[in-house]
Design a protein around this motif. Structure first.
Motif, PDB file in Angstrom:
ATOM      1  N   THR A 109      28.749 -45.008 -25.087  1.00  0.00           N
ATOM      2  CA  THR A 109      27.619 -44.192 -25.545  1.00  0.00           C
ATOM      3  C   THR A 109      26.272 -44.894 -25.439  1.00  0.00           C
ATOM      4  OG1 THR A 109      27.947 -44.846 -27.848  1.00  0.00           O
ATOM      5  CG2 THR A 109      29.045 -42.809 -27.093  1.00  0.00           C
ATOM      6  N   GLN A 110      26.248 -46.193 -25.380  1.00  0.00           N
ATOM      7  CA  GLN A 110      24.994 -46.946 -25.288  1.00  0.00           C
ATOM      8  C   GLN A 110      25.046 -47.916 -24.115  1.00  0.00           C
ATOM      9  OE1 GLN A 110      22.256 -46.493 -27.262  1.00  0.00           O
ATOM     10  NE2 GLN A 110      23.372 -44.789 -28.179  1.00  0.00           N
ATOM     11  N   PRO A 111      25.061 -47.405 -22.867  1.00  0.00           N
ATOM     12  CA  PRO A 111      25.145 -48.323 -21.727  1.00  0.00           C
ATOM     13  C   PRO A 111      23.868 -49.143 -21.595  1.00  0.00           C
ATOM     14  CG  PRO A 111      24.693 -46.107 -20.968  1.00  0.00           C
ATOM     15  CD  PRO A 111      24.941 -46.014 -22.446  1.00  0.00           C
ATOM     16  N   LEU A 112      23.970 -50.215 -20.863  1.00  0.00           N
ATOM     17  CA  LEU A 112      22.795 -51.009 -20.562  1.00  0.00           C
ATOM     18  C   LEU A 112      21.737 -50.131 -19.915  1.00  0.00           C
ATOM     19  CD1 LEU A 112      24.526 -54.136 -19.002  1.00  0.00           C
ATOM     20  CD2 LEU A 112      23.458 -54.007 -21.250  1.00  0.00           C
ATOM     21  N   GLU A 113      20.481 -50.439 -20.175  1.00  0.00           N
ATOM     22  CA  GLU A 113      19.404 -49.664 -19.567  1.00  0.00           C
ATOM     23  C   GLU A 113      19.435 -49.801 -18.045  1.00  0.00           C
ATOM     24  OE1 GLU A 113      14.604 -49.690 -19.652  1.00  0.00           O
ATOM     25  OE2 GLU A 113      15.633 -49.768 -21.599  1.00  0.00           O
ATOM     26  N   LYS A 114      19.672 -51.011 -17.573  1.00  0.00           N
ATOM     27  CA  LYS A 114      19.792 -51.287 -16.136  1.00  0.00           C
ATOM     28  C   LYS A 114      21.034 -52.139 -15.901  1.00  0.00           C
ATOM     29  CE  LYS A 114      15.825 -49.495 -14.703  1.00  0.00           C
ATOM     30  NZ  LYS A 114      15.637 -48.597 -13.592  1.00  0.00           N
ATOM     31  N   ILE A 115      21.728 -51.855 -14.832  1.00  0.00           N
ATOM     32  CA  ILE A 115      22.922 -52.617 -14.474  1.00  0.00           C
ATOM     33  C   ILE A 115      22.637 -53.370 -13.192  1.00  0.00           C
ATOM     34  CG2 ILE A 115      25.354 -52.456 -13.801  1.00  0.00           C
ATOM     35  CD1 ILE A 115      25.510 -49.979 -15.614  1.00  0.00           C
ATOM     36  N   GLN A 116      22.947 -54.659 -13.217  1.00  0.00           N
ATOM     37  CA  GLN A 116      22.737 -55.503 -12.048  1.00  0.00           C
ATOM     38  C   GLN A 116      24.065 -55.724 -11.339  1.00  0.00           C
ATOM     39  OE1 GLN A 116      20.910 -59.044 -13.670  1.00  0.00           O
ATOM     40  NE2 GLN A 116      18.877 -58.140 -13.519  1.00  0.00           N
TER      41      GLN A 116
END
Length: 168
Positions: free
Chosen positions: A101-108
């Motif tokens: 429900t709260q994924p990282l804002e940006k995924i590298q």
């Protein structure tokens, strides 16, 4: 967009298990096909199967803010691959849905030599799922090219055709 792709991955990893089992039977446990690729500059079957499994983890782990893991093992056998698939499925099955429900804002991540920074939706839809299905398709293609009797139903789990059916 649904932020939790585990259901998709689990379904298709089960189908990959079906494909690996049919390869195993057709090849009579002979591991030679595991080192076969569609072209000399492409990954062989063994790596395609492992990469498919690992893409599911490579996708879900950052979405739930966990370190990326894999269940690669030293066994370059059909049984070793089935073990990796079983462990991958088991891991995905116990990730609580609430963790998505709260994924990282940006995924590298990396795409070959390219560094990626994507939103969760972009990461799932434009990178992770297409790559997962690319490698799954390569497994299917290598096996079919080697004469393993697979159908579209083995790939997706839905299609059914009568015995002996052919499109040509």
């Amino acid at each position: 967009m649904q932020q939790n792709p585990t259901g998709i991955f689990i379904h298709y990893l089960h189908q990959l298990k079906v494909i690996v089992e049919k390869i195993t039977i057709h090849q009579q446990q002979n591991p030679a096909l595991l080192y076969t690729s569609l072209h000399s500059d492409m990954l062989p079957l063994l790596a395609q199967i492992r990469t498919t499994a690992n893409f599911a983890l490579r996708t879900c782990c950052p979405l739930v803010k966990r370190a990326r893991i894999n269940f690669d093992n030293p066994y370059e056998t059909y049984a070793g691959l089935q073990q990796q698939l079983d462990e991958t499925i088991a891991y995905l099955q116990v990730i609580p849905a609430a963790e998505f429900t709260q994924p990282l804002e940006k995924i590298q991540d990396k795409a070959g030599f390219n560094e990626l920074v994507l939103t969760a939706d972009e990461y799932i839809n434009y990178y992770a799922l297409p790559n997962f299905f690319f490698h799954l398709s390569m497994v299917y293609s290598i096996a079919r090219h080697a004469g393993v009797p697979l159908s579209k139903g083995d790939f997706d789990g839905y299609h059914q055709y009568p015995t002996g059916f052919s499109f040509v």
